[in-house]
Design a protein around this motif. Structure first.
Motif: not given
Length: 289
Positions: A154-155, A158, A164, A166-168, A170-171, A251
């Motif tokens: 994930p690092k 990004n 951010g 990857v997190e976005a 997934l959200a 992921t």
């Protein structure tokens, strides 16, 4: 780690009816301290390792008879026929323009991605001098490894996609997959080919998180410890018109996430055969939810 546990595989069973060879692969011996090595970019030559490696002979099956059944979400790799329009894969301008475009379309089709970002390419050769890259010459990676881990995937994602992202993704119910595309620059490959593990046969505790030290940062990869039941494959005499797609991180849970791979010496290979020359392009693929 969410790597799928070692279990019987239909593809693995099929492979036993095909041709196979036995050859040593470079495994890492588990130790109490976290393994660490200095990268080629730091040393200016061969990597410098600070852990014990052991070469263990394993059976390596020919993947060609089962190529149509291989799946990135199960075995973690596939073999594809994919000619390139680029005549000289040592030409960085041609690689970063034409070849990158070809790889983007290939990976999009392979994983059903809406977006593919390329963040790196590396050439390797077992000529002795290595293959030319902007950050130095590279030889084949002989230790079995995975390019990313649960922490570094994930690092690096990004870094490539944007802070951010990857997190976005997934959200929103999406998915991010790291895929490498490996191609011979010349062929057929007669020396130092690539061995790949069936990711379904790799137990999570065989993956050893290892620090990889660069001039400006410390990354993390998985080295692999040898365990009984691991299944290995290769594609004999790969040509320039063929590619291996290799999953390095994902992921999504419930699928294979990490695919160990490494170069090996073919038993009784001809030392006068042309050197193995290859190019590997690293990508992140985004699949919308």
């Amino acid at each position: 780690m969410n790597q799928m546990s070692a279990s019987p595989s239909a593809v693995g069973a099929q492979s036993r009816s095909g041709r196979s060879i036995t050859a040593p692969l470079g495994f890492t011996v588990p130790q109490d301290e976290k393994p660490v090595f200095h990268s080629s970019a730091l040393t200016g030559g061969a990597p410098k390792i600070f852990f014990q490696v052991e070469e263990i002979p394993v059976e390596i099956a020919d993947m060609r008879p089962i190529a149509d059944d291989l799946d990135l979400d199960r075995q973690g790799f596939t073999l594809k026929k994919h000619p390139t329009a680029v005549a000289d894969l040592y030409d960085d301008d041609a690689v970063t323009s034409t070849y990158y475009d070809e790889v983007v379309e290939l990976v999009k089709q392979a994983v059903g991605a809406t977006k593919v970002v390329i963040f790196d390419h590396t050439r390797r050769s077992d000529s002795g001098a290595g293959a030319a890259n902007k950050d130095g010459a590279r030889g084949p990676a002989s230790r079995v490894h995975v390019d990313y881990t649960a922490a570094s995937g994930p690092k690096r994602g990004n870094d490539a996609l944007g802070a951010g992202e990857v997190e976005a993704i997934l959200a929103k119910g999406g998915r991010v997959v790291q895929v490498n595309v490996w191609r011979p620059i010349t062929g057929p490959v007669q020396r130092a080919p690539l061995a790949l593990a069936d990711a379904e046969s790799i137990a999570p505790d065989a993956l050893l998180a290892t620090d990889q030290v660069f001039p400006d940062r410390v990354g993390e990869i998985y080295q692999l410890a040898h365990q009984p039941g691991q299944r290995w494959y290769w594609a004999p005499e790969m040509t320039r018109d063929e590619v291996l797609l290799i999953k390095g991180w994902d992921t999504k849970d419930g699928v294979s996430k990490y695919t160990p791979h490494g170069a090996f010496q073919i038993p009784d290979q001809d030392p006068s055969a042309p050197p193995r020359e290859s190019i590997e392009v690293r990508t992140f693929a985004v699949i919308e939810g």
